[in-house]
Design an enzyme around this catalytic site. Structure first.
Site, PDB file in Angstrom:
ATOM      1  N   GLU A 200       0.828  -1.191   0.000  1.00 20.72           N
ATOM      2  CA  GLU A 200       0.000   0.000   0.000  1.00 20.72           C
ATOM      3  C   GLU A 200       0.870   1.251   0.000  1.00 20.72           C
ATOM      4  O   GLU A 200       2.009   1.239   0.471  1.00 20.72           O
ATOM      5  CB  GLU A 200      -0.966   0.019   1.182  1.00 20.72           C
ATOM      6  N   HIS A 235       7.193   0.435  14.258  1.00 17.14           N
ATOM      7  CA  HIS A 235       5.779   0.314  13.897  1.00 17.14           C
ATOM      8  C   HIS A 235       4.928  -0.169  15.066  1.00 17.14           C
ATOM      9  O   HIS A 235       3.811  -0.647  14.860  1.00 17.14           O
ATOM     10  CB  HIS A 235       5.590  -0.621  12.700  1.00 17.14           C
ATOM     11  N   ARG A 292     -10.344  -7.376  18.587  1.00 16.82           N
ATOM     12  CA  ARG A 292     -10.060  -7.715  19.980  1.00 16.82           C
ATOM     13  C   ARG A 292     -10.013  -6.421  20.786  1.00 16.82           C
ATOM     14  O   ARG A 292     -10.091  -5.327  20.238  1.00 16.82           O
ATOM     15  CB  ARG A 292      -8.698  -8.421  20.094  1.00 16.82           C
TER      16      ARG A 292
END
Length: 666
Positions: A200, A235, A292
């Site tokens: 992406e 990240h 979650r």
């Protein structure tokens, strides 16, 4: 509501779930690996069961064993926490088949969002904006390279099955694409058992903003506002806050609507997070959905006033959502930081060790500590190195930041390297104070965030006083235990014939050895610091870790942690760590040889990339080391010959262990 649930997790999140269950009167069953037999979550639960060895694959990822324990204990439901089995559709399906409620979304929803590429296709059909890229099934490297060139650089390679920065690589040019692709696929395979990736476009100067969503079994869904999660390393998030400094009422309304639309598109049930990437132009794109509860859920709890774990239990039990969208309000400002056992000055690589001293601030209405560790606990290589989450709330952002700074200054850890000092620098940085917190924050401000802080004179005085008083207490105890406590050999007044008594202490500061000198004077003591300052102290006393100092112009009461030769002085502006140095100790020669390469972190040898005896070039990868599912490649420091490799693949190594030796080319 359930009578008893099993918590299929460990550490901080298991303790967090137990806390809410106690409030609701729900009994809890903990499970533990051999490494966690004496952990806090085991102690807090109503009962605890062993499920296997220390590796997650032998314990916390054993869904069959966990379900067996649930049946044996009569647990009606399983709370998966986050990580491990929390986003495992097969486990959720197995729970359903066994008649045990999975406290989370349906297997179908997990499947739909478990693949980043499939999730983007669903969101695109639902009208949720997505980042341009390639999300298909074709994984041929040549095809992916062609797609990368079509998308343009920079771009991101991302594992479709994971999160937390694992299996993710930024690529800035076509030349490096194939090597980064291979690394991302290998890491994804190791972490998630699926090497499939997507591509992406890399949004420049992006903000990472996520919305907490909740759905019930009656077709309703709401959002509980946003969290700004842009301050990251590798990240992975290290600070989260709500509201986002970037947000406007209009943008919040648009993103909240998109988040709820995303949840409804898959009939979502339970707690989930819709993650968006937002550019400087405030254009937002769907990145992924985490099916979650999130690590940073306390931020949402503090600004919304809602217990999200209680919501999870109620929704899983078939009850409707506790609040409708119009009933939810965002009040004040909350910030969370993650305290990790890691070395910020060594690429944030994880650290191991035993927690020999630990101090957290006393919890108040506006200060919260979520942790699963205690003094004496070992931080190993098998699990995430997060030690605690420190969370604050304020009426507004400036007040929340002040409380965060205070909370960090009241936290201390000895026995393992942490990012505590780094967090303090983040919390005090002008860019953070101004709300300028895009995902490049850490890299942009690396020089300031990694700069060594000068040690104030008061810290030197406090640490010297602690050592002095410890020595005095030890001598008093020796005298009291002897047959003749009044013997001159037990006197500890420092008397010297024809000389002043002074106590010189040596300290390791980086590569240097410095000294402090504490000397009795007519009224108290004087402390000579390494910088040449002299501080006068009239009185000093120690009770536990609390040090009281009467200076000429003020009184101070400080916390000074100590374990052996390690000390931590906690001042209002932050903590300062010290290492006593014994100049008379025998220094053993370092193991290894010239050209030897040592492990930068404890971990597991994943793969040997070169043969012993073969020529190697400077920068050539020699082996891959993995810790906490993150990879680190060991490369040759020069042209030469790989003389030896000391460990085989799959071996566990300690930090600084000699891995291999590269000799100079003849």
């Amino acid at each position: 509501m359930f009578r008893k649930i099993l918590i299929a997790n460990r550490g901080e999140i298991a303790c967090r779930v137990i806390q809410t269950c106690r409030l609701l009167g729900v009994q809890t069953v903990a499970v533990y690996s051999d490494a966690d037999a004496n952990s806090l979550h085991v102690e807090l639960a109503d009962e605890a069961w062993r499920i296997g060895g220390p590796r997650p694959v032998d314990s916390y990822l054993r869904g069959d064993v966990i379900l067996q324990v649930a049946r044996q204990t009569g647990a009606e439901a399983i709370h998966p926490g986050y990580g491990f089995l929390s986003e495992n559709a097969d486990f959720a399906r197995a729970c359903r088949e066994a008649g045990v409620v999975f406290i989370g979304p349906t297997p179908e929803a997990i499947d739909a969002m478990g693949s980043k590429s499939a999730a983007k296709a669903i969101m695109e059909r639902a009208g949720v904006p997505i980042v341009p890229g390639y999300h298909g099934e074709q994984q041929d490297s040549a095809f992916l390279l062609a797609e990368a060139q079509r998308i343009g650089f920079p771009l991101l390679i991302k594992a479709i099955a994971g999160g937390g920065g694992k299996g993710m690589r930024r690529v800035d040019s076509a030349d490096e694409f194939l090597s980064q692709l291979e690394a991302a696929q290998r890491e994804a395979q190791n972490a998630f058992g699926d090497a499939t990736v997507l591509l992406e476009r890399y949004v420049l100067n992006p903000h990472h903003i996520e919305f907490q969503v909740f759905g019930d079994q009656h077709g309703q869904a709401v959002h509980l506002f946003e969290r700004e999660c842009s301050i990251q390393r590798r990240h992975q998030k290290i600070l989260e806050e709500s509201p986002s400094p970037l947000m406007t009422p209009e943008l919040r309304a648009a993103m909240g609507e998109a988040a709820v639309k995303a949840a409804l598109a898959i009939g979502y049930v339970g707690a989930g997070t819709i993650e968006f990437i937002v550019g400087d132009d405030r254009q937002f794109y769907f990145m992924e959905m985490n099916t979650r509860l999130q690590v940073e859920h306390p931020v949402t709890e503090l600004v919304s006033g809602q217990d999200l774990v209680a919501w999870q239990l109620q929704v899983a039990a078939g009850l409707p959502l506790p609040r409708q969208q119009a009933e939810l309000q965002q009040r004040g400002h909350a910030i969370e930081v993650r305290l990790y056992a890691e070395n910020p000055d060594n690429a944030f690589l994880p650290e191991t060790g035993t927690l020999t001293a630990l101090a957290f601030p006393v919890e108040q209405a506006h200060m919260r500590v979520d942790s699963g560790v205690r003094v004496g606990d070992a931080v190993g290589v098998f699990y995430d190195p997060m030690l605690a989450k420190l969370i604050v709330w304020g009426e507004d952002r400036p007040q929340a930041i002040l409380r965060l700074q205070q909370m960090l200054a009241q936290t201390g850890v000895l026995g393992v390297v942490t990012n505590l000092d780094f967090l303090g620098k983040v919390a005090a940085h002008p860019a953070f104070l101004a709300g300028d917190t895009d995902t490049g924050f850490v890299a942009t401000h690396a020089a300031q965030l990694h700069a060594a802080r000068p040690v104030p004179a008061l810290a030197w005085l406090a640490t010297s006083a602690r050592v002095w008083l410890d020595e005095q207490q030890a001598r008093q105890q020796q005298a009291s235990a002897s047959n003749d406590p009044n013997a001159p050999w037990h006197q500890h007044d420092g008397w010297r014939l024809n000389a002043d008594h002074a106590r010189t202490q040596h300290w390791q500061q980086g590569e240097a050895i410095v000294q402090t000198r504490l000397k009795p004077v007519a009224k108290g003591w004087s402390c000579h610091t390494p910088s040449g300052e002299v501080m006068a102290v009239l009185r000093m006393a120690l009770e536990g870790d609390q040090l009281s100092l009467q200076l000429a112009d003020r009184q101070c009461r400080l916390t000074v942690l100590r374990h052996g030769s390690q000390l931590c002085v906690m001042l209002p502006e932050g903590g300062y760590e010290f290492q006593l140095f014994d100049p008379y100790a025998v220094k053993l020669s370092d193991e290894g040889a010239e050209g030897g390469l040592t492990a930068p972190m404890p971990g597991r040898v994943v793969r040997i990339l070169a043969e012993v005896g073969s020529p190697v070039k400077k920068g050539q990868p020699l082996l891959i080391l993995e810790a906490m599912k993150m990879e680190h490649t060991i490369v040759s420091p020069r042209d030469g010959v790989l003389e030896s490799v000391r460990f085989a693949a799959d071996a566990i190594v300690e930090a600084d262990a000699l891995l291999c030796v590269v000799s100079e080319a003849s």
